[in-house]
Design a protein around this motif. Sequence first.
Motif, mmCIF file in Angstrom:
data_model
loop_
_atom_site.group_PDB
_atom_site.id
_atom_site.type_symbol
_atom_site.label_atom_id
_atom_site.label_comp_id
_atom_site.label_asym_id
_atom_site.label_seq_id
_atom_site.Cartn_x
_atom_site.Cartn_y
_atom_site.Cartn_z
ATOM 1 N N SER A 15 0.835 -1.210 0.000
ATOM 2 C CA SER A 15 0.000 0.000 0.000
ATOM 3 C C SER A 15 0.869 1.259 0.000
ATOM 4 C CB SER A 15 -0.880 -0.021 1.265
ATOM 5 O OG SER A 15 -1.567 1.196 1.439
ATOM 6 N N ILE A 17 3.156 4.379 0.046
ATOM 7 C CA ILE A 17 4.543 4.650 -0.362
ATOM 8 C C ILE A 17 5.233 3.346 -0.768
ATOM 9 C CG2 ILE A 17 6.790 5.354 0.560
ATOM 10 C CD1 ILE A 17 5.198 7.424 2.318
ATOM 11 N N ASP A 36 4.427 -7.871 3.565
ATOM 12 C CA ASP A 36 3.330 -7.103 4.168
ATOM 13 C C ASP A 36 2.470 -8.062 4.977
ATOM 14 O OD1 ASP A 36 0.934 -5.208 4.431
ATOM 15 O OD2 ASP A 36 2.183 -4.023 3.099
ATOM 16 N N VAL A 61 4.763 -11.023 6.006
ATOM 17 C CA VAL A 61 5.782 -10.711 7.010
ATOM 18 C C VAL A 61 5.237 -9.649 7.955
ATOM 19 C CG1 VAL A 61 8.122 -9.858 7.437
ATOM 20 C CG2 VAL A 61 7.640 -11.110 5.321
ATOM 21 N N ASP A 62 5.169 -9.999 9.220
ATOM 22 C CA ASP A 62 4.878 -9.007 10.250
ATOM 23 C C ASP A 62 6.223 -8.538 10.787
ATOM 24 O OD1 ASP A 62 4.400 -7.651 12.638
ATOM 25 O OD2 ASP A 62 2.616 -8.850 13.096
ATOM 26 N N VAL A 63 6.524 -7.247 10.627
ATOM 27 C CA VAL A 63 7.876 -6.764 10.963
ATOM 28 C C VAL A 63 8.150 -6.727 12.463
ATOM 29 C CG1 VAL A 63 8.186 -5.465 8.819
ATOM 30 C CG2 VAL A 63 7.238 -4.301 10.846
ATOM 31 N N ASN A 89 9.904 0.044 5.209
ATOM 32 C CA ASN A 89 8.883 1.085 5.050
ATOM 33 C C ASN A 89 7.633 0.821 5.884
ATOM 34 O OD1 ASN A 89 7.078 3.008 3.332
ATOM 35 N ND2 ASN A 89 6.191 0.973 2.984
ATOM 36 N N CYS A 139 12.355 4.119 6.241
ATOM 37 C CA CYS A 139 11.347 5.168 6.123
ATOM 38 C C CYS A 139 11.200 5.877 7.467
ATOM 39 C CB CYS A 139 10.006 4.597 5.661
ATOM 40 S SG CYS A 139 8.932 5.923 5.083
ATOM 41 N N TYR A 154 4.812 7.957 17.725
ATOM 42 C CA TYR A 154 5.229 7.997 16.313
ATOM 43 C C TYR A 154 6.506 8.823 16.165
ATOM 44 C CZ TYR A 154 4.736 8.510 11.213
ATOM 45 O OH TYR A 154 4.940 8.485 9.846
ATOM 46 N N LYS A 158 10.184 7.608 14.924
ATOM 47 C CA LYS A 158 10.822 8.136 13.709
ATOM 48 C C LYS A 158 12.144 8.832 14.043
ATOM 49 C CE LYS A 158 7.708 6.683 10.765
ATOM 50 N NZ LYS A 158 8.022 5.597 9.822
ATOM 51 N N GLY A 185 7.253 14.359 4.101
ATOM 52 C CA GLY A 185 6.235 15.219 4.698
ATOM 53 C C GLY A 185 4.923 14.442 4.658
ATOM 54 N N ILE A 187 1.947 12.711 3.133
ATOM 55 C CA ILE A 187 1.786 12.120 1.800
ATOM 56 C C ILE A 187 0.376 11.548 1.708
ATOM 57 C CG2 ILE A 187 2.745 10.426 0.172
ATOM 58 C CD1 ILE A 187 4.767 12.636 1.089
ATOM 59 N N THR A 189 -1.755 9.066 1.274
ATOM 60 C CA THR A 189 -1.836 7.595 1.230
ATOM 61 C C THR A 189 -2.962 7.152 2.169
ATOM 62 O OG1 THR A 189 -0.455 7.107 3.164
ATOM 63 C CG2 THR A 189 0.704 7.508 1.086
HETATM 64 N N1 LIG Z 1 1.614 9.045 4.619
HETATM 65 C C1 LIG Z 1 2.333 9.954 5.242
HETATM 66 O O1 LIG Z 1 1.954 11.123 5.375
HETATM 67 C C2 LIG Z 1 3.692 9.591 5.803
HETATM 68 C C3 LIG Z 1 4.540 10.625 6.205
HETATM 69 C C4 LIG Z 1 5.785 10.315 6.720
HETATM 70 C C5 LIG Z 1 6.180 8.994 6.837
HETATM 71 N N2 LIG Z 1 5.331 8.009 6.448
HETATM 72 C C6 LIG Z 1 5.787 6.633 6.609
HETATM 73 O O2 LIG Z 1 5.712 5.948 5.383
HETATM 74 C C7 LIG Z 1 5.577 4.553 5.616
HETATM 75 C C8 LIG Z 1 4.453 4.010 4.738
HETATM 76 O O3 LIG Z 1 3.253 4.672 5.086
HETATM 77 P P1 LIG Z 1 2.048 4.888 4.065
HETATM 78 O O4 LIG Z 1 1.619 6.290 4.212
HETATM 79 O O5 LIG Z 1 2.407 4.353 2.725
HETATM 80 O O6 LIG Z 1 0.951 3.982 4.796
HETATM 81 P P2 LIG Z 1 -0.008 2.798 4.291
HETATM 82 O O7 LIG Z 1 -0.909 2.530 5.434
HETATM 83 O O8 LIG Z 1 -0.582 3.114 2.953
HETATM 84 O O9 LIG Z 1 1.016 1.574 4.102
HETATM 85 C C9 LIG Z 1 1.621 0.940 5.190
HETATM 86 C C10 LIG Z 1 1.806 -0.531 4.854
HETATM 87 O O10 LIG Z 1 2.476 -1.152 5.962
HETATM 88 C C11 LIG Z 1 1.826 -2.386 6.224
HETATM 89 N N3 LIG Z 1 2.048 -2.773 7.624
HETATM 90 C C12 LIG Z 1 1.481 -2.236 8.743
HETATM 91 N N4 LIG Z 1 1.901 -2.899 9.834
HETATM 92 C C13 LIG Z 1 2.750 -3.868 9.396
HETATM 93 C C14 LIG Z 1 3.497 -4.887 10.049
HETATM 94 N N5 LIG Z 1 3.450 -5.055 11.384
HETATM 95 N N6 LIG Z 1 4.290 -5.699 9.297
HETATM 96 C C15 LIG Z 1 4.332 -5.555 7.948
HETATM 97 N N7 LIG Z 1 3.632 -4.626 7.280
HETATM 98 C C16 LIG Z 1 2.843 -3.789 7.993
HETATM 99 C C17 LIG Z 1 0.356 -2.132 5.921
HETATM 100 O O11 LIG Z 1 -0.348 -3.341 5.712
HETATM 101 C C18 LIG Z 1 0.464 -1.266 4.673
HETATM 102 O O12 LIG Z 1 0.500 -2.038 3.494
HETATM 103 C C19 LIG Z 1 5.336 4.400 7.128
HETATM 104 O O13 LIG Z 1 6.553 4.032 7.755
HETATM 105 C C20 LIG Z 1 4.924 5.804 7.548
HETATM 106 O O14 LIG Z 1 5.211 6.076 8.899
HETATM 107 C C21 LIG Z 1 4.097 8.269 5.922
#
Ligand SMILES: NC(=O)c1ccc[n+]([C@@H]2O[C@H](COP(=O)([O-])OP(=O)(O)OC[C@H]3O[C@@H](n4cnc5c(N)ncnc54)[C@H](O)[C@@H]3O)[C@@H](O)[C@H]2O)c1
Length: 247
Positions: A15, A17, A36, A61-63, A89, A139, A154, A158, A185, A187, A189
């Motif tokens: 999903s 990013i 994921d 995979v659960d991280v 990520n 990330c 959070y 980070k 910043g 994003i 999503t």
């Molecule tokens: N969207 C934003 O504004 C933003 C800003 C800064 C940083 N980020 C970072 O970017 C990264 C991706 O976020 P995104 O916005 O694409 O979110 P998203 O929710 O679209 O995607 C996150 C993905 O991580 C997976 N995930 C969640 N828990 C998990 C686990 N325990 N093991 C494996 N996979 C897992 C989810 O199933 C999902 O597919 C994150 O680290 C987030 O903190 C996002």
Amino acid sequence: MRLQGKAAIVTGGASGIGEYTVRDMVEQGAHVLIADINDAVGEQLAQELRTEETKVIYQHVDVTDEAQIAAMVEQAVAEFGKLDIIFSNAGIGSMAPSHELSYEDWHRTIAINLDGVFLCAKHALRAMKQNGGGSIINCASILGHVGQAATASYTAAKGGVVNLTRALAVEYAKENIRVNAVCPGYIDTPLLSQLDDATKQHLISLHPLGRLGKPEEIAKAVTFLASDDASFITGANLLVDGGYTAQ
Ligand SMILES: NC(=O)c1ccc[n+]([C@@H]2O[C@H](COP(=O)([O-])OP(=O)(O)OC[C@H]3O[C@@H](n4cnc5c(N)ncnc54)[C@H](O)[C@@H]3O)[C@@H](O)[C@H]2O)c1
């Protein structure tokens, strides 16, 4: 093609990013293991992107589970013959006033957003050492650099990722393993899907470029850091934030 023949893992690759980074890595010629917990979407993405020349596989995979991370790296090496790149990520959001944040919620955010990044690096490093080098991209976030109300767990996670990135970069530079982070910043999503329109407008106003970022804009930064074009960059925390932290 920037990543021709490279072997990569993207956690949280189903999903947002992660998904766009998988798409860009495949376009740049890499074989990719999507890791994921969202199995249906991850499998579908792998099926959509795999071709005769490019291997794209999905693994649950659960991280937060070290055994699953070890198995993920083993699987990538078994399928691709090596591991060149990992984008750690996977992450979740967390918003609550700090005096109301439960220890359980605090721990869950740290476990996924920080411990998961460490565990992925730990096992990827073993494979990369055997391969004579590699590129790790973590990330992080603007919230690894600045504070924000009601995001204690959070922001702490980070901030940890930002300095973990520096520590690993220094430790493994001699092994030809570069370690960098992207710091997005806000994003657009699914992570932001819970926010109401007024909150989204407020967030937009905090970015001098006057909009939220797009996941493909983060993906481009990740594939750059992963590639040989970034061969002298290690220990960097690349802000991709529309000017958010420049003010
Ligand atoms: N969207 C934003 O504004 C933003 C800003 C800064 C940083 N980020 C970072 O970017 C990264 C991706 O976020 P995104 O916005 O694409 O979110 P998203 O929710 O679209 O995607 C996150 C993905 O991580 C997976 N995930 C969640 N828990 C998990 C686990 N325990 N093991 C494996 N996979 C897992 C989810 O199933 C999902 O597919 C994150 O680290 C987030 O903190 C996002």
